[in-house]
Design an enzyme around this catalytic site. Sequence first.
Site, mmCIF file in Angstrom:
data_model
loop_
_atom_site.group_PDB
_atom_site.id
_atom_site.type_symbol
_atom_site.label_atom_id
_atom_site.label_comp_id
_atom_site.label_asym_id
_atom_site.label_seq_id
_atom_site.Cartn_x
_atom_site.Cartn_y
_atom_site.Cartn_z
ATOM 1 N N CYS A 47 0.851 -1.188 0.000
ATOM 2 C CA CYS A 47 0.000 0.000 0.000
ATOM 3 C C CYS A 47 0.885 1.236 0.000
ATOM 4 O O CYS A 47 2.107 1.148 0.171
ATOM 5 C CB CYS A 47 -0.871 -0.014 1.251
ATOM 6 N N HIS A 49 5.033 -5.135 8.906
ATOM 7 C CA HIS A 49 4.861 -6.501 9.399
ATOM 8 C C HIS A 49 5.222 -7.516 8.319
ATOM 9 O O HIS A 49 4.372 -8.261 7.838
ATOM 10 C CB HIS A 49 3.431 -6.703 9.906
ATOM 11 N N GLU A 100 -0.261 -0.312 16.326
ATOM 12 C CA GLU A 100 -1.043 0.849 15.856
ATOM 13 C C GLU A 100 -2.037 1.297 16.929
ATOM 14 O O GLU A 100 -2.173 2.495 17.206
ATOM 15 C CB GLU A 100 -1.801 0.479 14.571
ATOM 16 N N THR A 106 -7.017 0.859 11.257
ATOM 17 C CA THR A 106 -7.050 1.113 9.802
ATOM 18 C C THR A 106 -7.338 -0.127 8.961
ATOM 19 O O THR A 106 -7.802 -0.011 7.837
ATOM 20 C CB THR A 106 -5.696 1.689 9.332
ATOM 21 N N CYS A 142 -8.503 2.419 6.175
ATOM 22 C CA CYS A 142 -7.834 3.078 5.039
ATOM 23 C C CYS A 142 -8.282 2.490 3.702
ATOM 24 O O CYS A 142 -8.738 1.352 3.631
ATOM 25 C CB CYS A 142 -6.323 3.041 5.206
HETATM 26 S S1 SF4 Z 1 -2.936 2.490 7.055
HETATM 27 FE FE1 SF4 Z 1 -3.346 1.698 5.007
HETATM 28 S S2 SF4 Z 1 -1.921 2.764 3.636
HETATM 29 FE FE2 SF4 Z 1 -1.203 3.017 5.753
HETATM 30 S S3 SF4 Z 1 0.244 1.367 6.120
HETATM 31 FE FE3 SF4 Z 1 -1.709 0.653 6.874
HETATM 32 S S4 SF4 Z 1 -2.640 -0.433 5.145
HETATM 33 FE FE4 SF4 Z 1 -0.976 0.837 4.337
#
Ligand code: SF4
Length: 278
Positions: free
Chosen positions: A12, A36, A122, A158, A186
């Site tokens: 991504c 990861h 995260e 996300t 996301c």
């Molecule tokens: S939030 Fe989305 S764009 Fe950002 S690292 Fe994670 S998967 Fe990738």
Amino acid sequence: MKIELAENYGFCFGVKRAIKIAEENENASTYGPLIHNSKEINRLSKDFKVGLTENYKTFKVGDTAIVRTHGIVKDELADLHKDGINVIDATCPYVTKPQEITQEMSEAGYDVIIFGDETHPEIKGVKSYATNGARVVTSVHELKSMKFKDSIALIAQTTRKVEDYMAIANYLIPRYKEVRVFNTICNATFENQDAVRKIAQKSDVMLIIGGKNSSNTKELFNISSDDCKDSYHIEDENDIDYSWFNEKKACGISAGASTPDWIIQNVIHSIEKIPYKL
Ligand code: SF4
């Protein structure tokens, strides 16, 4: 074997950006794994001498610290800046956003609920921005035993499945006066999830490639398993069990957001050798 790749899969925007940052900062170290995927981290270590530490206190004045894609805890980031360390922030902007929303809503007096995995870096990071604490849940079931103020801010990890997030929002909305639902899932996650759903429906066997600790890969695997019972989560071609392909004709492939293309190609080359039977 007929092989088809999902319309959207793999690296991504946030991961590509983090890898570029690491490649441009030879001899730097990341605090926690940059992404990861241990195999890609090994490549960065071998080709760019990018180190890795699990303890941010090991950084010394003058060192370069790269903040990983999933972000870190607010106080630790502040400490790194304070200690004369050259900090390069590779936190994905889609992760920075829920951190900012959490802080803003918490300061405005809302009860913050985060839908996600409390043990994931995260979410540890996002939660640390709640000035008045936040509760982390993984299902509607957990919410049933909790009480909140009238004003709630709802935030998602996300990489979560959108249907599960909507179930949580649908539970809260009729029960509380004000529920602010932030779409923090996301786009890369949406696109990869939609694409895996489509391909799983027409495949006899599905391979989902990605780190075993990758949350978005695990979600892709769950979605794939709903439509194709012969779905397998593999890290690379060495995890393939060729008996999975007995009596199968069509193999669909998807990969998590931190899975490099070279691993995907190695998997494809391995299964290309399986003869296609009519
Ligand atoms: S939030 Fe989305 S764009 Fe950002 S690292 Fe994670 S998967 Fe990738």
